[in-house]
Design an enzyme around this catalytic site. Structure first.
Site, PDB file in Angstrom:
ATOM      1  CG  ASP A   1      -1.979  -1.117   1.001  1.00 24.45           C
ATOM      2  OD1 ASP A   1      -1.647  -2.298   1.256  1.00 24.45           O
ATOM      3  OD2 ASP A   1      -3.100  -0.792   0.543  1.00 24.45           O
TER       4      ASP A   1
ATOM      5  CE  LYS B   1      -5.484  -5.347   4.306  1.00 22.92           C
ATOM      6  NZ  LYS B   1      -6.038  -4.075   4.787  1.00 22.92           N
TER       7      LYS B   1
HETATM    8  C1  LIG Z   1      -2.216  -4.263  -5.044  1.00 23.18           C
HETATM    9  S1  LIG Z   1      -2.360  -3.409  -3.584  1.00 23.18           S
HETATM   10  C2  LIG Z   1      -3.286  -4.496  -2.640  1.00 23.18           C
HETATM   11  C3  LIG Z   1      -3.133  -4.220  -1.177  1.00 23.18           C
HETATM   12  O1  LIG Z   1      -4.259  -3.476  -0.703  1.00 23.18           O
HETATM   13  C4  LIG Z   1      -4.886  -4.249   0.287  1.00 23.18           C
HETATM   14  O2  LIG Z   1      -5.454  -3.503   1.297  1.00 23.18           O
HETATM   15  P1  LIG Z   1      -7.064  -3.303   1.316  1.00 23.18           P
HETATM   16  O3  LIG Z   1      -7.704  -4.602   0.944  1.00 23.18           O
HETATM   17  O4  LIG Z   1      -7.333  -2.875   2.758  1.00 23.18           O
HETATM   18  O5  LIG Z   1      -7.344  -2.183   0.341  1.00 23.18           O
HETATM   19  C5  LIG Z   1      -3.781  -5.114   0.814  1.00 23.18           C
HETATM   20  O6  LIG Z   1      -2.928  -4.409   1.672  1.00 23.18           O
HETATM   21  C6  LIG Z   1      -3.113  -5.514  -0.444  1.00 23.18           C
HETATM   22  O7  LIG Z   1      -1.833  -6.032  -0.334  1.00 23.18           O
END
Ligand SMILES: CSC[C@H]1O[C@H](OP(=O)(O)O)[C@H](O)[C@@H]1O
Length: 362
Positions: free
Chosen positions: A241, A252
């Site tokens: 992120d 995450k």
């Molecule tokens: C390709 S970035 C995906 C990244 O975003 C996710 O977070 P979220 O589901 O809370 O938006 C997660 O950290 C993933 O690795």
């Protein structure tokens, strides 16, 4: 990627109607439900409620949300107000802030009359760049993994965390892009999919891999260490992120634990991310804001009831204190390589500047 064999993206823009259609990821994996986003409020809600999620997709959605916001009023005040609202939706994914800054830089110098069309064009450019860059990440990742294949017919066992597949981007994904590239190139690959409590984005990963015919096995997050210790994993790859200038990685929550287990078992830990996830203005991981989400995401589990209808089941008393950080930070020394659209590099300032020399301080 494919849904029922049909190439599909997570977002469909309709500039002539000044709206976009998105896949509502809160309904997956049980239902494929498209949602129309036609107002700034709907765009902000889609990001905040995680109807759209994943750093690159959040950025693209915010860009289109700004274009939608300028439809009736393209004044400086509206531009600033809309960008501020979208910026406030989620703090950690730098792609959101990068996309909004890029849009503002393009739009601010323009006349109000020219801004709406320019906003739709720039949002489309951001989305198309994401598709191209993620495809390139796939090829670079596949090349890197060739060294892991030491015997004919060997199945490449990859573990991932959360969802950094095409559902987290406009298309191709980041961490899963090398998996799709390997699968499509005929390299036998299997993915250990970590469910990723509490939002269980791993269920999205399993869904999209199944849609593309990639063999995979869902596991509880806490099973990852055993599999790594048993030698059942050739590599772990995750998305990000925000990657700080020194190569520290925010991703995450739970990512750090997998990276530690990889280090203890000699398994390479890769991070895949496009340029929009790199934050050269953030010197190290300790400076990355970590989103704290609502405790009810932890107190309830979501699924289908006995009548196959969406339902939420309370698993904790309402007054149970919980902590729900949505991300953690993996220090650069635990990362074998960062894979971007420009290639792979060490997780370090020099490594990242080697791929992006234009970001070096003058
Ligand atoms: C390709 S970035 C995906 C990244 O975003 C996710 O977070 P979220 O589901 O809370 O938006 C997660 O950290 C993933 O690795």
């Amino acid at each position: 990627m494919n849904i029922d064999g049909i190439p599909t993206r997570t977002l469909r823009a309709h500039p002539e109607q000044r709206l976009i259609d998105i896949i509502d990821q809160t309904r997956l994996p049980h239902a494929l439900h498209w949602v129309r986003v036609a107002t700034l409020t709907e765009a902000a809600h889609a990001i905040r409620a995680m109807q759209v999620r994943g750093a690159p997709l959040i950025g693209a959605t915010a860009a289109y949300g700004l274009a939608i916001a300028l439809g009736d009023d393209a004044s400086d005040a509206r531009l600033s107000e809309a960008a501020a609202l979208l910026r406030s939706t989620r703090p950690t994914a730098v792609n959101l802030h990068w996309a909004l800054a890029r849009m503002e830089n393009v739009l601010q110098p323009l006349s109000t009359a020219a801004r709406c069309a320019a906003a739709w064009a720039e949002a489309a450019a951001i989305a198309e760049e994401d598709v191209v860059q993620n495809a390139a990440i796939g090829q670079h990742g596949l090349k890197l993994w060739q060294d892991l294949i030491v015997a004919d017919g060997q199945v490449l066992n990859i573990m991932t965390h959360c969802n950094a597949g095409w559902l987290a981007t406009v298309d191709h994904g980041t961490a899963l892009s090398p998996v799709y590239a390997a699968h499509d190139a005929g390299v036998p690959v299997h993915v250990w999919v970590s469910e990723t409590r509490p939002r269980n984005q791993g269920l999205l990963t399993a869904w999209e891999l199944a849609q593309h015919g990639v063999p995979h096995t869902l596991i509880a997050d806490n099973a990852a260490g055993l599999l790594l210790r048993q030698g059942k994993v050739d590599a772990v790859i995750v998305g990000a992120d925000r990657i700080a200038a020194n190569g520290d990685v925010a991703n995450k929550v739970g990512t750090y634990l997998k990276a530690l287990a990889c280090a203890d078992n000699g398994v390479p830990f890769y991070v895949a991310a496009p340029r929009s996830t790199l934050d050269f203005a953030c010197s190290e991981g300790a400076d990355i804001p970590i989103e704290e989400r609502d405790g009810d995401e932890f107190r309830f589990v979501h699924g289908l009831d006995h009548h196959a209808q969406p339902a939420a089941l309370r698993q904790l008393p309402a007054d149970e204190d919980v902590a729900n950080p949505a991300f953690d930070v993996t220090p650069n020394w635990l990362v074998k390589a960062i894979i971007t659209e420009r290639g792979a590099c060490p997780a370090s300032r020099d490594g990242l500047l080697g791929l992006y020399p234009e970001e070096a301080d003058d």
